[in-house]
Scaffold this motif. Structure first.
Motif, PDB file in Angstrom:
ATOM      1  N   LYS A 107       0.839  -1.207   0.000  1.00 56.88           N
ATOM      2  CA  LYS A 107       0.000   0.000   0.000  1.00 56.88           C
ATOM      3  C   LYS A 107       0.874   1.257   0.000  1.00 56.88           C
ATOM      4  O   LYS A 107       0.641   2.188  -0.769  1.00 56.88           O
ATOM      5  CB  LYS A 107      -0.923  -0.001   1.213  1.00 56.88           C
ATOM      6  CG  LYS A 107      -1.831   1.203   1.273  1.00 56.88           C
ATOM      7  CD  LYS A 107      -2.730   1.182   2.494  1.00 56.88           C
ATOM      8  CE  LYS A 107      -3.589   2.433   2.522  1.00 56.88           C
ATOM      9  NZ  LYS A 107      -4.363   2.533   3.745  1.00 56.88           N
ATOM     10  N   ARG A 108       1.890   1.279   0.868  1.00 60.37           N
ATOM     11  CA  ARG A 108       2.778   2.439   0.950  1.00 60.37           C
ATOM     12  C   ARG A 108       3.528   2.647  -0.369  1.00 60.37           C
ATOM     13  O   ARG A 108       3.670   3.763  -0.851  1.00 60.37           O
ATOM     14  CB  ARG A 108       3.755   2.260   2.115  1.00 60.37           C
ATOM     15  CG  ARG A 108       4.643   3.449   2.338  1.00 60.37           C
ATOM     16  CD  ARG A 108       5.510   3.372   3.592  1.00 60.37           C
ATOM     17  NE  ARG A 108       6.088   2.069   3.860  1.00 60.37           N
ATOM     18  CZ  ARG A 108       5.726   1.273   4.872  1.00 60.37           C
ATOM     19  NH1 ARG A 108       4.774   1.636   5.697  1.00 60.37           N
ATOM     20  NH2 ARG A 108       6.316   0.106   5.041  1.00 60.37           N
ATOM     21  N   LEU A 109       4.001   1.559  -0.971  1.00 59.80           N
ATOM     22  CA  LEU A 109       4.715   1.658  -2.247  1.00 59.80           C
ATOM     23  C   LEU A 109       3.819   2.237  -3.335  1.00 59.80           C
ATOM     24  O   LEU A 109       4.246   3.099  -4.111  1.00 59.80           O
ATOM     25  CB  LEU A 109       5.240   0.281  -2.680  1.00 59.80           C
ATOM     26  CG  LEU A 109       6.409  -0.267  -1.873  1.00 59.80           C
ATOM     27  CD1 LEU A 109       6.548  -1.767  -2.092  1.00 59.80           C
ATOM     28  CD2 LEU A 109       7.682   0.445  -2.249  1.00 59.80           C
ATOM     29  N   ASN A 110       2.586   1.750  -3.401  1.00 64.59           N
ATOM     30  CA  ASN A 110       1.656   2.236  -4.423  1.00 64.59           C
ATOM     31  C   ASN A 110       1.264   3.691  -4.210  1.00 64.59           C
ATOM     32  O   ASN A 110       1.055   4.424  -5.171  1.00 64.59           O
ATOM     33  CB  ASN A 110       0.410   1.357  -4.474  1.00 64.59           C
ATOM     34  CG  ASN A 110       0.673   0.043  -5.162  1.00 64.59           C
ATOM     35  OD1 ASN A 110       1.443  -0.025  -6.115  1.00 64.59           O
ATOM     36  ND2 ASN A 110       0.055  -1.017  -4.683  1.00 64.59           N
ATOM     37  N   ARG A 123       7.661   5.634  -4.056  1.00 68.36           N
ATOM     38  CA  ARG A 123       9.073   5.639  -3.666  1.00 68.36           C
ATOM     39  C   ARG A 123       9.513   4.209  -3.416  1.00 68.36           C
ATOM     40  O   ARG A 123       8.795   3.446  -2.774  1.00 68.36           O
ATOM     41  CB  ARG A 123       9.271   6.460  -2.396  1.00 68.36           C
ATOM     42  CG  ARG A 123       9.004   7.945  -2.587  1.00 68.36           C
ATOM     43  CD  ARG A 123       9.135   8.707  -1.285  1.00 68.36           C
ATOM     44  NE  ARG A 123      10.431   8.496  -0.668  1.00 68.36           N
ATOM     45  CZ  ARG A 123      11.534   9.198  -0.966  1.00 68.36           C
ATOM     46  NH1 ARG A 123      11.473  10.148  -1.865  1.00 68.36           N
ATOM     47  NH2 ARG A 123      12.667   8.959  -0.345  1.00 68.36           N
ATOM     48  N   PRO A 124      10.672   3.824  -3.892  1.00 68.90           N
ATOM     49  CA  PRO A 124      11.167   2.474  -3.613  1.00 68.90           C
ATOM     50  C   PRO A 124      11.537   2.319  -2.139  1.00 68.90           C
ATOM     51  O   PRO A 124      11.752   3.310  -1.429  1.00 68.90           O
ATOM     52  CB  PRO A 124      12.405   2.349  -4.499  1.00 68.90           C
ATOM     53  CG  PRO A 124      12.829   3.742  -4.759  1.00 68.90           C
ATOM     54  CD  PRO A 124      11.598   4.603  -4.694  1.00 68.90           C
ATOM     55  N   VAL A 130      17.844  -5.862  -0.864  1.00 65.34           N
ATOM     56  CA  VAL A 130      17.052  -5.691  -2.085  1.00 65.34           C
ATOM     57  C   VAL A 130      16.346  -4.344  -2.062  1.00 65.34           C
ATOM     58  O   VAL A 130      16.164  -3.734  -1.007  1.00 65.34           O
ATOM     59  CB  VAL A 130      15.981  -6.811  -2.260  1.00 65.34           C
ATOM     60  CG1 VAL A 130      16.616  -8.160  -2.445  1.00 65.34           C
ATOM     61  CG2 VAL A 130      15.006  -6.827  -1.111  1.00 65.34           C
ATOM     62  N   VAL A 131      15.934  -3.913  -3.246  1.00 61.28           N
ATOM     63  CA  VAL A 131      15.119  -2.708  -3.395  1.00 61.28           C
ATOM     64  C   VAL A 131      13.820  -3.137  -4.045  1.00 61.28           C
ATOM     65  O   VAL A 131      13.831  -3.874  -5.033  1.00 61.28           O
ATOM     66  CB  VAL A 131      15.832  -1.645  -4.263  1.00 61.28           C
ATOM     67  CG1 VAL A 131      14.940  -0.428  -4.477  1.00 61.28           C
ATOM     68  CG2 VAL A 131      17.160  -1.250  -3.636  1.00 61.28           C
ATOM     69  N   ILE A 132      12.702  -2.690  -3.484  1.00 59.90           N
ATOM     70  CA  ILE A 132      11.401  -3.010  -4.063  1.00 59.90           C
ATOM     71  C   ILE A 132      10.693  -1.716  -4.429  1.00 59.90           C
ATOM     72  O   ILE A 132      10.941  -0.668  -3.831  1.00 59.90           O
ATOM     73  CB  ILE A 132      10.527  -3.862  -3.114  1.00 59.90           C
ATOM     74  CG1 ILE A 132      10.291  -3.138  -1.787  1.00 59.90           C
ATOM     75  CG2 ILE A 132      11.154  -5.218  -2.884  1.00 59.90           C
ATOM     76  CD1 ILE A 132       9.298  -3.824  -0.886  1.00 59.90           C
ATOM     77  N   GLN A 133       9.823  -1.809  -5.430  1.00 57.08           N
ATOM     78  CA  GLN A 133       9.058  -0.636  -5.831  1.00 57.08           C
ATOM     79  C   GLN A 133       7.766  -1.088  -6.486  1.00 57.08           C
ATOM     80  O   GLN A 133       7.608  -2.254  -6.853  1.00 57.08           O
ATOM     81  CB  GLN A 133       9.865   0.266  -6.758  1.00 57.08           C
ATOM     82  CG  GLN A 133      10.194  -0.316  -8.098  1.00 57.08           C
ATOM     83  CD  GLN A 133      11.110   0.570  -8.910  1.00 57.08           C
ATOM     84  OE1 GLN A 133      12.107   0.115  -9.378  1.00 57.08           O
ATOM     85  NE2 GLN A 133      10.770   1.823  -9.081  1.00 57.08           N
ATOM     86  N   ASP A 134       6.832  -0.159  -6.642  1.00 63.47           N
ATOM     87  CA  ASP A 134       5.565  -0.479  -7.277  1.00 63.47           C
ATOM     88  C   ASP A 134       5.773  -0.693  -8.773  1.00 63.47           C
ATOM     89  O   ASP A 134       6.751  -0.217  -9.364  1.00 63.47           O
ATOM     90  CB  ASP A 134       4.537   0.630  -7.020  1.00 63.47           C
ATOM     91  CG  ASP A 134       4.883   1.909  -7.734  1.00 63.47           C
ATOM     92  OD1 ASP A 134       4.197   2.246  -8.713  1.00 63.47           O
ATOM     93  OD2 ASP A 134       5.858   2.561  -7.320  1.00 63.47           O
ATOM     94  N   ALA A 135       4.861  -1.442  -9.380  1.00 65.26           N
ATOM     95  CA  ALA A 135       5.005  -1.829 -10.788  1.00 65.26           C
ATOM     96  C   ALA A 135       4.993  -0.625 -11.731  1.00 65.26           C
ATOM     97  O   ALA A 135       5.778  -0.568 -12.688  1.00 65.26           O
ATOM     98  CB  ALA A 135       3.895  -2.802 -11.173  1.00 65.26           C
ATOM     99  N   GLU A 136       4.131   0.361 -11.471  1.00 65.90           N
ATOM    100  CA  GLU A 136       4.052   1.536 -12.351  1.00 65.90           C
ATOM    101  C   GLU A 136       5.381   2.295 -12.377  1.00 65.90           C
ATOM    102  O   GLU A 136       5.867   2.676 -13.442  1.00 65.90           O
ATOM    103  CB  GLU A 136       2.933   2.458 -11.881  1.00 65.90           C
ATOM    104  CG  GLU A 136       2.752   3.691 -12.741  1.00 65.90           C
ATOM    105  CD  GLU A 136       1.682   4.635 -12.208  1.00 65.90           C
ATOM    106  OE1 GLU A 136       1.618   5.769 -12.708  1.00 65.90           O
ATOM    107  OE2 GLU A 136       0.929   4.246 -11.300  1.00 65.90           O
TER     108      GLU A 136
END
Length: 91
Positions: free
Chosen positions: A22-25, A29-30, A41-47
């Motif tokens: 939810k926070r990513l979307n 921000r990654p 690791v670094v994660i981020q939203d798909a868009e």
């Protein structure tokens, strides 16, 4: 680019994935996930990822064009103007 607010443990992510997603979307921000206090690791939203990938592809294309033009000994500005005129592109 990153702040301490963007850093979480993998354990926190695995316990509360919906909260992170939810926070990513919302923030776009990654997040950096750590293991034993070190970035893992670094994660981020798909868009955001799609936008970043498109920009990387565009930059790679520009680099390849620049290299090709340099190899032919042509000025990049001259090539760009000729290309835009030929293909009806208005700057």
């Amino acid at each position: 680019m990153f702040t301490s607010a963007d850093i979480y443990t993998v354990t926190d992510f695995s316990r509360k994935p919906a909260e992170h997603i939810k926070r990513l979307n919302e923030s776009k921000r990654p997040e950096i996930l750590t293991v034993n206090g070190r970035a893992a690791v670094v994660i981020q939203d798909a868009e955001s990822y799609e936008k970043m990938a498109a920009l990387a592809d565009y930059a790679d294309s520009l680099l390849k064009i620049r290299q090709a033009v340099d190899e032919q000994g042509r000025d990049l500005q001259d090539f760009r103007q000729e290309f835009e005129t030929k293909h009806g592109i208005k700057p």
